[in-house]
Motif scaffolding. Structure first.
Motif, mmCIF file in Angstrom:
data_model
loop_
_atom_site.group_PDB
_atom_site.id
_atom_site.type_symbol
_atom_site.label_atom_id
_atom_site.label_comp_id
_atom_site.label_asym_id
_atom_site.label_seq_id
_atom_site.Cartn_x
_atom_site.Cartn_y
_atom_site.Cartn_z
ATOM 1 N N GLU A 3 46.995 -32.131 45.189
ATOM 2 C CA GLU A 3 46.093 -31.077 45.657
ATOM 3 C C GLU A 3 46.779 -29.711 45.607
ATOM 4 O O GLU A 3 46.166 -28.714 45.252
ATOM 5 C CB GLU A 3 45.619 -31.350 47.090
ATOM 6 C CG GLU A 3 44.452 -32.295 47.176
ATOM 7 C CD GLU A 3 44.902 -33.727 47.343
ATOM 8 O OE1 GLU A 3 46.090 -34.031 47.070
ATOM 9 O OE2 GLU A 3 44.077 -34.557 47.752
ATOM 10 N N ARG A 4 48.053 -29.675 45.970
ATOM 11 C CA ARG A 4 48.774 -28.401 45.941
ATOM 12 C C ARG A 4 48.810 -27.863 44.512
ATOM 13 O O ARG A 4 48.534 -26.692 44.261
ATOM 14 C CB ARG A 4 50.199 -28.588 46.477
ATOM 15 C CG ARG A 4 50.946 -27.269 46.625
ATOM 16 C CD ARG A 4 52.412 -27.476 46.980
ATOM 17 N NE ARG A 4 53.071 -26.203 47.222
ATOM 18 C CZ ARG A 4 53.486 -25.400 46.260
ATOM 19 N NH1 ARG A 4 53.312 -25.736 44.982
ATOM 20 N NH2 ARG A 4 54.061 -24.242 46.548
ATOM 21 N N SER A 19 45.751 -32.593 53.006
ATOM 22 C CA SER A 19 46.225 -31.765 51.889
ATOM 23 C C SER A 19 45.964 -30.290 52.161
ATOM 24 O O SER A 19 46.808 -29.438 51.891
ATOM 25 C CB SER A 19 45.507 -32.144 50.604
ATOM 26 O OG SER A 19 45.579 -33.514 50.397
ATOM 27 N N ILE A 23 48.712 -26.992 52.446
ATOM 28 C CA ILE A 23 48.737 -25.745 51.670
ATOM 29 C C ILE A 23 48.205 -24.554 52.477
ATOM 30 O O ILE A 23 48.059 -23.462 51.952
ATOM 31 C CB ILE A 23 47.953 -25.876 50.337
ATOM 32 C CG1 ILE A 23 46.482 -26.240 50.582
ATOM 33 C CG2 ILE A 23 48.602 -26.883 49.413
ATOM 34 C CD1 ILE A 23 45.636 -26.205 49.325
ATOM 35 N N PRO A 225 51.292 -21.088 48.776
ATOM 36 C CA PRO A 225 50.447 -21.579 47.683
ATOM 37 C C PRO A 225 49.391 -20.554 47.244
ATOM 38 O O PRO A 225 49.111 -20.412 46.059
ATOM 39 C CB PRO A 225 49.790 -22.825 48.278
ATOM 40 C CG PRO A 225 50.770 -23.313 49.285
ATOM 41 C CD PRO A 225 51.416 -22.087 49.859
#
Ligand SMILES: [Zn+2]
Length: 251
Positions: A3-4, A19, A23, A225
């Protein structure tokens, strides 16, 4: 990590709660088939969602559970009106037929009735080729397996210099390097450290390497992120960065 990587690579959001927390973003999701199955009707389920869920969440109706997508899209749009943000087609590939034609038909029927603000979302086992094929007809994609099973980029860490002396194992080029990106053609060139120019075109070279660790300690805090994602999108929009995605992915 999947997911990141998806998020920093340009995806707008992630669905898994854990997730999203990792982030530093809010998770996002839409109505599941389960709600419509339990309530027995697309419009009833969407109205219940609209009644209960906080107003900051966009109303995206799932329109492929029981009936034809076109008729369900019109029914929910007529029921929610301006409050409907989008409709989602999660149709499995076995039931899609000509998916693009179905989407164009839904778009046509919505526009004709004054619902051109309603966006089209598509999900359900989408591959890269599906996304490329449907991109003109769709406003947003929900992609899972296609991203999590994407080809990985191979990398390794090697010693190439010890106290100023170039040294490397067989098969590796020794010595400290610069990675220069040419602003003209967006090609990266690996050159000996300090070499100012690498590209044959007149583009300006930009050093891509940033010192992160020194004697085992972080030199600077890694960017969030969100910042990495912004830089990624900025680079994709560079005028020299026009390699077709199919070529980049080797498909
Ligand atoms: Zn160049």
């Amino acid at each position: 990590m999947v997911e990141r990587a998806a998020f920093v690579g340009g995806c707008d959001g992630v669905a898994a709660v854990a997730s999203a927390r990792l982030i530093g973003e809010q998770p996002s999701g839409t109505i599941p088939h389960a709600l419509i199955l339990i309530m027995g009707d697309t419009v009833e389920a969407t109205r219940a969602f609209d009644e209960v869920i906080e107003k900051t969440v966009p109303r995206v109706a799932l329109i492929d559970t029981f009936n034809d997508e076109k008729f369900e899209a019109v029914r929910v749009a007529e029921s929610l009106g301006a409050g409907l943000y989008g409709v989602r087609l999660d149709t499995p590939s076995s039931r899609r037929g000509n998916f693009k034609a179905i989407l164009q038909e839904v778009r046509w029927e919505l526009d004709l009735r004054g619902f051109s603000h309603v966006k089209l979302f598509v999900s359900g086992g989408l591959s890269i080729s599906d996304v490329l094929e449907l991109t003109d007809a769709v406003d947003a994609f929900g992609v899972g397996t296609g991203i999590s099973s994407a080809a990985s980029l191979d990398f390794s860490m090697d010693i190439v210099e010890i106290e100023g002396r170039p040294v490397a194992k067989r098969g590796k080029q020794s010595g400290r390097k610069s990675v220069l990106r040419c602003r003209g053609c967006m090609q990266d060139h690996v050159v000996p450290f300090g070499a100012g120019k690498a590209c044959s075109c007149p583009g300006e070279p930009v050093e891509r390497l940033v010192e992160v660790l020194r004697s085992g300690s972080l030199v600077s805090a890694p960017p969030a992120p969100k910042q990495v994602r912004a830089r990624c999108l900025e680079e994709l929009a560079e005028p020299g960065n026009n390699t077709p995605i199919t070529e980049l992915l080797g498909i």
